[in-house]
Every structure is written in C-alpha cells, then in structure tokens.
Design an enzyme around this catalytic site. Structure first.
Site, PDB file in Angstrom:
ATOM      1  N   CYS A   1      32.940  37.642  32.770  1.00 14.78           N
ATOM      2  CA  CYS A   1      33.918  38.439  32.035  1.00 14.78           C
ATOM      3  C   CYS A   1      33.194  39.487  31.196  1.00 14.78           C
ATOM      4  CB  CYS A   1      34.763  37.528  31.141  1.00 14.78           C
ATOM      5  SG  CYS A   1      35.994  38.397  30.180  1.00 14.78           S
TER       6      CYS A   1
ATOM      7  N   HIS B   1      42.648  36.591  37.069  1.00 17.09           N
ATOM      8  CA  HIS B   1      41.743  36.719  35.930  1.00 17.09           C
ATOM      9  C   HIS B   1      42.258  37.787  34.961  1.00 17.09           C
ATOM     10  CE1 HIS B   1      37.588  36.806  34.083  1.00 17.09           C
ATOM     11  NE2 HIS B   1      38.044  37.982  33.711  1.00 17.09           N
ATOM     12  N   GLU B   2      42.623  38.946  35.494  1.00 13.49           N
ATOM     13  CA  GLU B   2      43.103  40.032  34.638  1.00 13.49           C
ATOM     14  C   GLU B   2      44.459  39.703  34.017  1.00 13.49           C
ATOM     15  OE1 GLU B   2      40.995  42.181  33.686  1.00 13.49           O
ATOM     16  OE2 GLU B   2      39.549  41.586  35.211  1.00 13.49           O
TER      17      GLU B   2
ATOM     18  N   HIS C   1      43.980  37.663  31.011  1.00 13.07           N
ATOM     19  CA  HIS C   1      43.649  38.492  29.841  1.00 13.07           C
ATOM     20  C   HIS C   1      44.916  38.980  29.145  1.00 13.07           C
ATOM     21  CE1 HIS C   1      39.358  38.921  29.462  1.00 13.07           C
ATOM     22  NE2 HIS C   1      39.228  39.146  30.749  1.00 13.07           N
TER      23      HIS C   1
END
Length: 161
Positions: free
Chosen positions: A89, A131-132, A135
């Site tokens: 990351c 993953h994004e 966030h």
C-alpha cells in the site's frame, strides 16, 4: 487543485474514515481523477482519493488498456472462490501482507462521462478494485491481520519511518 499533493501516510486519520459519495461528475471530480492518475503512475496499480486527502469516493486503477477511474464504486456481488496474495500500500510503505479476497467480483461505478458501468472483474483487476474500495471505506490491509501480528507489523512500520 494547483498544489502538488503528497500521498497521505498511515496513521493519518483520513485513511481510516469512509469517504463521501460524489454523485454528480463535476470539473472538481475530473481534476481529482487527473491528479490521482498522475500520482499513481510509476508508484502503484491503484490510488484512492483519500490517499491524497480528498473526502470523495473516487479511485483510479490500472487495467490492461490503461487507467480506469471509478466514481462511487461498489461491489454488487462476489464469487465464493478466494485468493490469498501479497499486497502492499502506498500509504503504508514497507508494509506487505497477504490478504484473502474473492477472485471474481461484479462491480458498479460511474465513469468520468457520468455513465454507470457494470462489469465483472477477475484476478488482479478484482484484487485492485477491492483494495481501493477498502480505502474508500476507511479500511487498510493491516486491518486484515490478526491483532498480535498487526501490532508487530505496525511497530516495525513506525521504526522504519
């Protein structure tokens, strides 16, 4: 938007808070997307708006044809087959950990033309999207770790900073 932003690093609280939906595609949204694309190039395979300090539900990700900008993204369904792979990351430099994620997901997002896109992603594309999206929900790869391993990992991270 003329200031050059830096990638926000953990433990900045903006990384642990959910972002706000965008709704309408404006010039500001397009400018943030361009900044995300520029900052991502040569650094990683995806970047979310909150990693640059913006409280907007936007991320960019590389794909085989270039870069996809996802506004107000969501996963509409996920396959049951999981894949355990190493992830890093940009907001947690030096931290790499294995994360289990669905191999295939169905997604929905708005592109910069205001068109709602529905797609099926597999493999690396599915992983980057998840993953994004994490966030944007205020979740980091370290949140997948068991408590004791997370504590140890963060101690090492803080020593390296």
């Amino acid at each position: 938007m003329t200031d050059v932003k830096q990638i926000v690093l953990y433990p900045n609280e903006v990384l642990t808070q959910a972002t706000k939906p965008v709704g309408v595609i404006t010039d500001e949204v397009k400018a943030i997307a361009e900044e995300l694309k520029k900052m991502m190039t040569g650094r990683g395979v995806g970047l979310s708006a909150n990693q640059l300090g913006y409280d907007k539900s936007i991320f960019c990700m590389f794909n085989p044809r270039g870069v996809t900008v996802c506004v107000d993204p969501e996963i509409t369904s996920a396959g049951t087959e999981l894949d355990l792979k190493q992830e890093g990351c940009l907001s947690l430099p030096t931290v790499h950990t294995k994360v289990s994620r669905p191999r295939e997901i169905n997604v929905k997002y708005t592109n910069l033309e205001g068109v709602v896109v529905e797609d099926t992603l597999t493999g690396m594309q599915a992983r980057i999207f998840q993953h994004e999206l994490d966030h944007l929900k205020g979740k980091l790869i370290i949140d997948y770790l068991p408590t004791i391993i997370r504590k140890f990992t963060l101690e090492k991270y803080h020593k390296r900073k």
